[in-house]
Design a protein around this motif. Structure first.
Motif, mmCIF file in Angstrom:
data_model
loop_
_atom_site.group_PDB
_atom_site.id
_atom_site.type_symbol
_atom_site.label_atom_id
_atom_site.label_comp_id
_atom_site.label_asym_id
_atom_site.label_seq_id
_atom_site.Cartn_x
_atom_site.Cartn_y
_atom_site.Cartn_z
ATOM 1 N N HIS A 9 0.786 -1.510 -0.038
ATOM 2 C CA HIS A 9 -0.095 -0.083 -0.150
ATOM 3 C C HIS A 9 0.826 1.288 -0.072
ATOM 4 O O HIS A 9 0.195 2.282 -0.145
ATOM 5 C CB HIS A 9 -1.091 0.152 1.067
ATOM 6 C CG HIS A 9 -0.275 -0.100 2.501
ATOM 7 N ND1 HIS A 9 0.723 0.438 2.991
ATOM 8 C CD2 HIS A 9 -0.903 -0.855 3.635
ATOM 9 C CE1 HIS A 9 1.015 -0.117 4.142
ATOM 10 N NE2 HIS A 9 0.064 -0.924 4.668
ATOM 11 N N ASP A 10 2.129 1.140 0.113
ATOM 12 C CA ASP A 10 2.901 2.370 0.331
ATOM 13 C C ASP A 10 2.633 3.557 1.122
ATOM 14 O O ASP A 10 3.261 4.496 0.829
ATOM 15 C CB ASP A 10 3.031 2.995 -1.467
ATOM 16 C CG ASP A 10 3.541 2.119 -2.504
ATOM 17 O OD1 ASP A 10 4.408 1.265 -2.126
ATOM 18 O OD2 ASP A 10 2.978 1.926 -3.359
ATOM 19 N N GLY A 15 9.949 -3.074 5.156
ATOM 20 C CA GLY A 15 10.603 -4.355 4.351
ATOM 21 C C GLY A 15 9.769 -5.586 3.987
ATOM 22 O O GLY A 15 10.421 -6.646 3.767
ATOM 23 N N ILE A 16 8.490 -5.309 4.227
ATOM 24 C CA ILE A 16 7.707 -6.440 3.812
ATOM 25 C C ILE A 16 6.605 -5.992 2.954
ATOM 26 O O ILE A 16 6.225 -4.883 2.999
ATOM 27 C CB ILE A 16 6.987 -7.201 5.107
ATOM 28 C CG1 ILE A 16 6.189 -6.307 5.784
ATOM 29 C CG2 ILE A 16 8.266 -7.975 6.038
ATOM 30 C CD1 ILE A 16 5.566 -6.867 6.975
ATOM 31 N N SER A 17 6.110 -7.019 2.441
ATOM 32 C CA SER A 17 4.966 -6.366 1.447
ATOM 33 C C SER A 17 3.576 -6.828 2.283
ATOM 34 O O SER A 17 3.656 -7.444 3.047
ATOM 35 C CB SER A 17 4.678 -7.317 0.264
ATOM 36 O OG SER A 17 5.615 -7.335 -0.705
ATOM 37 N N GLN A 18 2.411 -6.225 1.972
ATOM 38 C CA GLN A 18 1.207 -6.399 2.497
ATOM 39 C C GLN A 18 0.762 -7.864 2.062
ATOM 40 O O GLN A 18 -0.139 -8.355 2.934
ATOM 41 C CB GLN A 18 0.277 -5.210 2.236
ATOM 42 C CG GLN A 18 0.541 -3.898 2.758
ATOM 43 C CD GLN A 18 0.665 -3.993 4.276
ATOM 44 O OE1 GLN A 18 -0.313 -4.445 5.092
ATOM 45 N NE2 GLN A 18 2.018 -3.786 4.616
ATOM 46 N N GLY A 19 0.936 -8.254 0.797
ATOM 47 C CA GLY A 19 0.538 -9.497 0.647
ATOM 48 C C GLY A 19 1.614 -10.188 -0.569
ATOM 49 O O GLY A 19 1.999 -9.232 -1.473
ATOM 50 N N TYR A 20 1.633 -11.406 -0.828
ATOM 51 C CA TYR A 20 2.625 -11.950 -1.386
ATOM 52 C C TYR A 20 1.901 -13.209 -2.130
ATOM 53 O O TYR A 20 1.443 -14.152 -1.378
ATOM 54 C CB TYR A 20 3.739 -12.272 -0.595
ATOM 55 C CG TYR A 20 4.849 -12.800 -1.367
ATOM 56 C CD1 TYR A 20 6.033 -11.958 -1.834
ATOM 57 C CD2 TYR A 20 4.940 -14.271 -1.973
ATOM 58 C CE1 TYR A 20 7.094 -12.385 -2.671
ATOM 59 C CE2 TYR A 20 6.168 -14.688 -2.608
ATOM 60 C CZ TYR A 20 7.181 -13.750 -2.803
ATOM 61 O OH TYR A 20 8.256 -14.426 -3.797
ATOM 62 N N THR A 36 -6.723 4.468 5.018
ATOM 63 C CA THR A 36 -5.981 4.560 3.805
ATOM 64 C C THR A 36 -4.969 5.487 3.661
ATOM 65 O O THR A 36 -4.169 5.448 2.764
ATOM 66 C CB THR A 36 -6.978 4.656 2.536
ATOM 67 O OG1 THR A 36 -7.548 5.765 2.691
ATOM 68 C CG2 THR A 36 -7.960 3.583 2.473
ATOM 69 N N LYS A 37 -4.774 6.603 4.778
ATOM 70 C CA LYS A 37 -3.948 7.382 4.576
ATOM 71 C C LYS A 37 -2.765 7.107 5.997
ATOM 72 O O LYS A 37 -1.621 7.786 5.961
ATOM 73 C CB LYS A 37 -4.225 8.874 5.083
ATOM 74 C CG LYS A 37 -5.157 9.551 3.898
ATOM 75 C CD LYS A 37 -5.515 10.524 4.284
ATOM 76 C CE LYS A 37 -6.268 11.460 3.083
ATOM 77 N NZ LYS A 37 -7.665 11.015 2.701
ATOM 78 N N GLY A 38 -2.965 5.790 6.425
ATOM 79 C CA GLY A 38 -1.966 5.418 7.352
ATOM 80 C C GLY A 38 -2.269 6.064 8.699
ATOM 81 O O GLY A 38 -1.558 5.891 9.686
#
Length: 127
Positions: A9-10, A15-20, A36-38
Motif C-alpha cells: 500500500h506504500d 521491509g515486507i509486502s502487505q500481500g505476497y 488509507t492514509k496511514g
C-alpha cells in the motif's frame, strides 16, 4: 515457473509486502487499524480497531482479485485477550458469514504500536 505477485500500500516501508501471492496461495501480512492514509483508527476501542483491521484485510484480498471466502487460515493477535476475545469473535463471525477458515487467536503482551490492540494475518487462495 512460479507465478508471483505482491501488493504494497506504500504507506510506509517495513521491509515486507502487505500481500505476497505465489502459485495461487496468498500470504497476507499482519493488518491493523489504520485508514488509507496511514492514520491509526480507534485508539482504546477494540471494536473500532477490529472493524478497521478487517476492512484492511479486505483491501489486500481485493488487490489479488479474491474475497473473504478465499481465506484458508486467519491468525488473530490480541492484547488483553481476556477482555477482547468476545467482541472480536463476534465481529469476526459477522465478517465471515458462513465461511469458516482455519485459524488461531493468540493473546500477546503487546503489538508493534502502543495503541494497537489487534493484528490479523492470513493465508488465502485464488482458486
Amino acid at each position: 515457473m512460479a507465478q508471483v505477485k505482491t501488493y504494497n500500500h506504500d504507506l510506509w516501508d517495513h521491509g515486507i509486502s502487505q500481500g505476497y501471492s505465489v502459485n495461487g496461495t496468498i500470504y497476507i501480512s499482519g493488518q491493523f487499524a489504520h485508514d488509507t492514509k496511514g492514520v491509526f483508527v480507534g485508539e482504546g476501542d477494540i471494536e473500532a480497531q477490529t472493524r478497521q483491521t478487517l476492512e484492511n484485510l479486505d483491501r489486500v484480498l481485493r488487490e489479488f482479485g479474491v474475497n473473504r471466502a478465499n481465506l484458508a487460515y486467519v491468525e488473530v493477535y490480541l492484547t488483553n485477550a481476556e477482555a477482547h476475545t468476545e467482541p472480536v469473535i463476534r465481529l469476526f463471525k459477522e465478517y465471515m458469514g458462513q465461511h469458516r477458515p482455519a485459524g488461531s487467536l493468540i493473546g500477546v503482551t503487546y503489538l508493534a504500536f502502543p495503541e494497537q490492540l489487534i493484528e490479523i494475518s492470513a493465508i488465502a487462495h485464488t482458486d
